[in-house]
Design an enzyme around this catalytic site. Structure first.
Site, PDB file in Angstrom:
ATOM      1  CD  GLU A 210      39.648  40.581  36.756  1.00  0.00           C
ATOM      2  OE1 GLU A 210      39.762  39.787  35.795  1.00  0.00           O
ATOM      3  OE2 GLU A 210      39.410  40.192  37.911  1.00  0.00           O
ATOM      4  CB  CYS A 244      39.163  41.475  27.779  1.00  0.00           C
ATOM      5  SG  CYS A 244      37.803  41.368  28.956  1.00  0.00           S
TER       6      CYS A 244
END
Length: 468
Positions: A210, A244
């Protein structure tokens, strides 16, 4: 002597014993995780405030509530997720039982980041537990307060024969990655993701990565600038921009930029007051290293809003930059801070071309009153996730997978997707030991007639009847 060897041996022995496989064990561990969140709520809030100056509101919404909801969802659905999945059969196997069995991989490694240090540790842990794995947790050493709670308090709520929290910085993590794991789940930057993947390749270990990237946000001329400014400012400056999936830059026409600037100024003033440094709702940069990096980015383009900083508090004001060049650092690296460049484009075509020239992002956003415009951005680009006319609200749905594509990562999780990520989907066919006469047509000596019959029998049939 490897400091992790004994820990991994203990976990491998526990997994080999079958301790983690029963649904009752998995449920008990998930219940323990839920108790950890409830019993230590204030301790966790205090730790998040110490690490990131995170407000109670942001901590509850993005860390504690999401983690708790994942635990609750897994507990409600654990039995259904674990059940064998029946599949369609062909004529040749109509008398047989065909299904997919979800098996745990074994010992999984979860390496968590510092920006959402609770959420991004516990949410993948929920999936690993639900799938029946033993787990090594490696929290970030940068978010020291949460690291301390996870190391000292969390193990009291889990079976320590099956779960371990290990500490250390990059050197220790590199040493940890030399070990063989059955699955590695990493959240962090693409550069470190490559290191993790290279280490996993030595053992042919599957990985979930991720990662991050520069998330575009297209704003169409046909929009209400204040509505867009409210939504963009909230999810750009949430957690001081250290998210993010936050937008890394806005693409819009010069005319829309001039409408957006006063609207953004208004939104920032309403959210954080005339002096954002004194606002209890604005976080701080995690450490001096990241502060210095972000301070350097303030020199790119021209500061239109904000731009103030205070090293003693690791404070950077909510900032908007204009007139930035594509070659400047702020457009080359993920910002990960409260800085938002506005980049001018001539048209929607130019915006789509700009997005597609770059690496595939983790998230992509499009704002427009026109459904056709939003749909076109969605259809002609690629990203890990997409949200039209808002920020990271797609992250709040456990029914949607979260994950990147290309440079922004591989694999997916949240809800059942987490369970599936940490499970091996084993193909199973159970046949009768009798009725051998039926199989005669597949054995030599071969004939054209038998070939034709066998090919027909191998075609998939969706038959509602089940004989076995």
């Amino acid at each position: 002597m490897d400091p992790f060897e004994d820990t991994l041996r203990r976990l491998r022995e526990a997994f080999a014993s079958g301790r983690t496989r029963p649904a009752e064990f998995r449920a008990a561990q998930l219940e323990g995780l839920g108790r950890f969140l409830r019993d230590n709520r204030q301790l966790l809030l205090d730790a998040l405030a110490q690490d990131l100056h995170k407000s109670t509101f942001e901590a509850e919404v993005s860390e504690i509530a999401i983690s708790q909801s994942e635990v609750d969802l897994a507990l409600r659905n654990l039995q259904a997720w674990m059940e064998d999945e029946r599949v369609s059969k062909n004529l040749a196997t109509q008398l047989d039982s065909a299904f997919i069995r979800k098996e745990p991989f074994g010992v999984a490694l979860i390496i968590a980041p510092w920006n959402y240090p609770l959420n991004l540790t516990l949410v993948p842990l929920v999936g690993a537990i639900a799938a029946g794995n033993c787990v090594v947790l490696k929290p970030s050493e940068i978010s020291k307060s949460i690291e301390k709670v996870l190391a000292e308090v969390l193990p009291r709520y889990l079976d320590q024969g099956c779960f371990a929290v290990v500490l250390g910085g990059p050197a220790e993590t590199a040493q940890l990655l030399e070990q063989r794991f059955d699955h590695i789940f990493f959240t962090g930057s693409p550069s470190v993701g490559k290191i993790v993947m290279a280490a996993a390749a030595k053992h042919l270990t599957p990985v979930t990565l991720e990662l991050g990237g520069k998330n575009p946000c297209y704003v169409d001329d046909d929009c209400d600038p204040q509505t867009v400014a409210n939504r963009v400012a909230w999810f750009r400056y949430f957690n001081a921009g250290q998210t993010c999936v936050a937008p890394d830059y806005v693409l819009c026409s010069p005319e829309t930029r001039e409408r957006l600037l006063p609207a953004l100024q208004n939104a920032i003033a309403r959210f954080y007051g005339d002096d954002p440094q004194r606002s209890p709702n604005l976080g701080r940069i995690i450490n001096q290293k990241h502060f210095k990096r972000l301070q350097g980015l303030l020199g790119c383009g021209r500061v239109a809003i904000g731009g103030q900083s205070d090293e003693s508090e690791r404070y950077i004001a909510p900032t908007v930059l204009v007139d930035v060049q594509e070659t400047e650092p702020v457009m080359q690296e993920e910002i990960f801070g409260p800085i938002l460049p506005l980049v001018s484009v001539r048209s929607l075509d130019d915006a789509i071309d700009f997005i597609n020239r770059r690496e595939k992002p983790l998230a992509l956003y499009a704002f427009s009153n026109s459904t056709q415009v939003v749909q076109r951005v969605l259809a002609q680009t690629s990203s890990g996730g997409f949200c039209g006319n808002d920020g990271f609200m797609h992250m709040t749905l456990a029914s949607l997978p979260f994950g990147g594509v290309g440079n922004s990562g591989m694999g997916r999780y949240h809800g059942k997707f987490s369970f599936d990520t940490f499970s091996h989907h084993r193909a199973c066919l159970l046949r009768s030991p009798g009725m051998e006469k039926i199989n005669d047509l597949r054995y030599p000596p071969y004939s054209l007639r038998n070939l034709r019959v066998l090919l027909v029998a191998m075609e998939e049939r969706r038959c509602s009847c089940t004989l076995l």
